[in-house]
Design a protein around this motif. Structure first.
Motif, PDB file in Angstrom:
ATOM      1  N   ILE A  93      16.069  -6.416  -0.293  1.00 52.00           N
ATOM      2  CA  ILE A  93      14.690  -6.707   0.109  1.00 52.00           C
ATOM      3  C   ILE A  93      14.474  -6.331   1.569  1.00 52.00           C
ATOM      4  N   GLN A  94      15.431  -6.692   2.420  1.00 52.19           N
ATOM      5  CA  GLN A  94      15.309  -6.373   3.843  1.00 52.19           C
ATOM      6  C   GLN A  94      15.230  -4.867   4.063  1.00 52.19           C
ATOM      7  N   LYS A  95      16.072  -4.116   3.363  1.00 50.03           N
ATOM      8  CA  LYS A  95      16.060  -2.658   3.507  1.00 50.03           C
ATOM      9  C   LYS A  95      14.741  -2.075   3.012  1.00 50.03           C
ATOM     10  N   ALA A  96      14.246  -2.621   1.903  1.00 47.02           N
ATOM     11  CA  ALA A  96      12.984  -2.122   1.349  1.00 47.02           C
ATOM     12  C   ALA A  96      11.827  -2.381   2.308  1.00 47.02           C
ATOM     13  N   LEU A  97      11.771  -3.577   2.870  1.00 52.19           N
ATOM     14  CA  LEU A  97      10.702  -3.904   3.818  1.00 52.19           C
ATOM     15  C   LEU A  97      10.792  -3.026   5.060  1.00 52.19           C
ATOM     16  N   ALA A  98      12.012  -2.792   5.529  1.00 55.58           N
ATOM     17  CA  ALA A  98      12.192  -1.944   6.710  1.00 55.58           C
ATOM     18  C   ALA A  98      11.730  -0.516   6.442  1.00 55.58           C
ATOM     19  N   ALA A  99      11.869  -0.066   5.191  1.00 60.67           N
ATOM     20  CA  ALA A  99      11.448   1.292   4.833  1.00 60.67           C
ATOM     21  C   ALA A  99       9.938   1.405   4.675  1.00 60.67           C
ATOM     22  N   GLY A 100       9.261   0.256   4.555  1.00 58.94           N
ATOM     23  CA  GLY A 100       7.808   0.288   4.443  1.00 58.94           C
ATOM     24  C   GLY A 100       7.248  -0.236   3.140  1.00 58.94           C
ATOM     25  N   VAL A 101       8.103  -0.816   2.297  1.00 57.97           N
ATOM     26  CA  VAL A 101       7.620  -1.421   1.051  1.00 57.97           C
ATOM     27  C   VAL A 101       6.708  -2.598   1.381  1.00 57.97           C
ATOM     28  N   LYS A 102       5.602  -2.725   0.645  1.00 64.62           N
ATOM     29  CA  LYS A 102       4.617  -3.772   0.908  1.00 64.62           C
ATOM     30  C   LYS A 102       4.694  -4.935  -0.070  1.00 64.62           C
ATOM     31  N   ILE A 118      -0.650  -5.992  -7.148  1.00 66.01           N
ATOM     32  CA  ILE A 118      -1.046  -4.643  -6.737  1.00 66.01           C
ATOM     33  C   ILE A 118      -2.353  -4.704  -5.948  1.00 66.01           C
ATOM     34  N   LYS A 119      -3.312  -5.436  -6.472  1.00 72.75           N
ATOM     35  CA  LYS A 119      -4.611  -5.548  -5.803  1.00 72.75           C
ATOM     36  C   LYS A 119      -4.479  -6.271  -4.467  1.00 72.75           C
ATOM     37  N   SER A 120      -3.600  -7.256  -4.418  1.00 69.85           N
ATOM     38  CA  SER A 120      -3.389  -7.993  -3.176  1.00 69.85           C
ATOM     39  C   SER A 120      -2.792  -7.094  -2.098  1.00 69.85           C
ATOM     40  N   VAL A 121      -1.824  -6.263  -2.480  1.00 68.93           N
ATOM     41  CA  VAL A 121      -1.219  -5.334  -1.521  1.00 68.93           C
ATOM     42  C   VAL A 121      -2.254  -4.337  -1.023  1.00 68.93           C
ATOM     43  N   LEU A 122      -3.114  -3.868  -1.915  1.00 74.24           N
ATOM     44  CA  LEU A 122      -4.159  -2.935  -1.500  1.00 74.24           C
ATOM     45  C   LEU A 122      -5.163  -3.589  -0.555  1.00 74.24           C
ATOM     46  N   SER A 123      -5.223  -4.918  -0.579  1.00 77.36           N
ATOM     47  CA  SER A 123      -6.098  -5.648   0.346  1.00 77.36           C
ATOM     48  C   SER A 123      -5.440  -5.875   1.701  1.00 77.36           C
ATOM     49  N   GLY A 124      -4.172  -5.441   1.824  1.00 77.20           N
ATOM     50  CA  GLY A 124      -3.494  -5.543   3.111  1.00 77.20           C
ATOM     51  C   GLY A 124      -2.408  -6.589   3.194  1.00 77.20           C
ATOM     52  N   SER A 182       0.522  -2.292  11.164  1.00 77.32           N
ATOM     53  CA  SER A 182       1.186  -2.418   9.868  1.00 77.32           C
ATOM     54  C   SER A 182       2.559  -3.065  10.012  1.00 77.32           C
ATOM     55  N   MET A 183       3.304  -2.661  11.023  1.00 72.70           N
ATOM     56  CA  MET A 183       4.635  -3.227  11.242  1.00 72.70           C
ATOM     57  C   MET A 183       4.543  -4.702  11.626  1.00 72.70           C
ATOM     58  N   ILE A 184       3.546  -5.043  12.450  1.00 76.46           N
ATOM     59  CA  ILE A 184       3.355  -6.446  12.833  1.00 76.46           C
ATOM     60  C   ILE A 184       3.007  -7.280  11.606  1.00 76.46           C
ATOM     61  N   ALA A 185       2.145  -6.739  10.757  1.00 80.00           N
ATOM     62  CA  ALA A 185       1.761  -7.449   9.536  1.00 80.00           C
ATOM     63  C   ALA A 185       2.983  -7.723   8.668  1.00 80.00           C
ATOM     64  N   ASP A 186       3.840  -6.717   8.515  1.00 83.54           N
ATOM     65  CA  ASP A 186       5.058  -6.891   7.724  1.00 83.54           C
ATOM     66  C   ASP A 186       5.959  -7.954   8.340  1.00 83.54           C
ATOM     67  N   ARG A 187       6.088  -7.900   9.637  1.00 78.45           N
ATOM     68  CA  ARG A 187       7.034  -8.777  10.329  1.00 78.45           C
ATOM     69  C   ARG A 187       6.601 -10.240  10.286  1.00 78.45           C
ATOM     70  N   LEU A 188       5.300 -10.472  10.394  1.00 80.55           N
ATOM     71  CA  LEU A 188       4.789 -11.840  10.464  1.00 80.55           C
ATOM     72  C   LEU A 188       4.195 -12.324   9.147  1.00 80.55           C
ATOM     73  N   PHE A 189       4.259 -11.478   8.116  1.00 79.09           N
ATOM     74  CA  PHE A 189       3.711 -11.826   6.805  1.00 79.09           C
ATOM     75  C   PHE A 189       2.220 -12.168   6.894  1.00 79.09           C
ATOM     76  N   LEU A 190       1.494 -11.278   7.558  1.00 78.97           N
ATOM     77  CA  LEU A 190       0.046 -11.386   7.663  1.00 78.97           C
ATOM     78  C   LEU A 190      -0.577 -10.143   7.044  1.00 78.97           C
ATOM     79  N   SER A 191      -1.851 -10.213   6.723  1.00 79.44           N
ATOM     80  CA  SER A 191      -2.546  -9.012   6.278  1.00 79.44           C
ATOM     81  C   SER A 191      -2.847  -8.144   7.498  1.00 79.44           C
ATOM     82  N   GLU A 192      -3.005  -6.841   7.271  1.00 84.98           N
ATOM     83  CA  GLU A 192      -3.328  -5.946   8.383  1.00 84.98           C
ATOM     84  C   GLU A 192      -4.684  -6.302   8.987  1.00 84.98           C
ATOM     85  N   ARG A 193      -5.606  -6.760   8.165  1.00 79.24           N
ATOM     86  CA  ARG A 193      -6.917  -7.149   8.689  1.00 79.24           C
ATOM     87  C   ARG A 193      -6.785  -8.326   9.648  1.00 79.24           C
TER      88      ARG A 193
END
Length: 224
Positions: A93-102, A118-124, A182-193
């Motif tokens: 999971i860590q490797k996938a997230l680091a590669a950019g998996v959402k 899928i729809k949730s990921v498309l929402s950011g 995008s990276m901040i959103a991944d790191r903090l588990f927030l939406s990009e918006r």
């Protein structure tokens, strides 16, 4: 409204065909633009098919999902990739997230849940199984604390930084660490918006308008 363009990648033909059929029959708002047993074929065709989102297994014989994610995002940087797998492996999971998996979804999930995700990921949003989310968050926080510039590496902070909320200061730290929204959103588990809203407030408080200005401000205030 435009249909969601979905690409599917899985090395198990029966699973791939079944999921493709379920999506086509049950979800008219989604168009399956391509289904592939081999991620190399998907990489070859991704620029032509231009999917909005890719649903992909992570362990496949010709190329693993982590490497496939890197290559797909190199070709189509704004593509969203979600892993659908049976493997409950925190390192994976860590490797996938680091590669950019959402998103990381287990194959045991009902198809309705997969579509919602899928729809949730498309929402950011960034999605993880509940049993892994807390562990990933703690490990990321440990790494973040090791590099926290504003809290540990500098003396007295400028008044404007002290006036920021804890979350705004955390966002500022990551911006100064050259992290994209995008990276901040991944790191903090927030939406990009949500991250964009925080970034706008940080800019407003500091009195700048972009990251170049932020860098100059940080240098002037001995924060870089």
């Amino acid at each position: 409204m435009d249909r969601i363009r979905l690409m599917l990648i899985d090395d198990h033909p029966i699973f791939l065909e079944g999921l493709t059929t379920l999506v086509k029959i049950g979800y008219p708002e989604i168009e399956v633009v391509g289904s592939f047993n081999d991620p190399r074929s998907a990489i070859r065709d991704v620029e032509t098919l231009r999917p909005d989102i890719v649903l992909m297994d992570i362990r496949m014989p010709t190329m693993d999902g982590v490497e496939a994610t890197r290559r797909l995002r190199t070709l189509v940087p704004d593509i969203r990739i979600v892993v659908l797998t049976t493997f409950k492996d925190i390192d994976l999971i860590q490797k996938a997230l680091a590669a950019g998996v959402k998103g990381y979804i287990l194959k045991e999930s009902p198809v309705e849940s997969v579509i919602e995700n899928i729809k949730s990921v498309l929402s950011g949003n960034v999605l993880l199984p509940a049993e892994f989310a807390e562990q990933v968050a703690w490990e990321r926080q440990d790494r973040h604390d090791d590099h926290a510039k504003l809290r540990h590496d500098h003396g007295e902070l400028p008044a404007v930084v002290q006036s920021l909320t804890n979350r705004e200061r955390e966002i500022l730290e990551l911006m100064l660490d050259n992290q994209s929204n995008s990276m901040i959103a991944d790191r903090l588990f927030l939406s990009e918006r949500t991250v964009r809203n925080y970034v706008s407030r940080v800019y407003e408080e500091i009195g700048i308008h972009d990251r170049a200005g932020l860098l100059l401000w940080a240098i002037e205030n001995d924060l870089r």
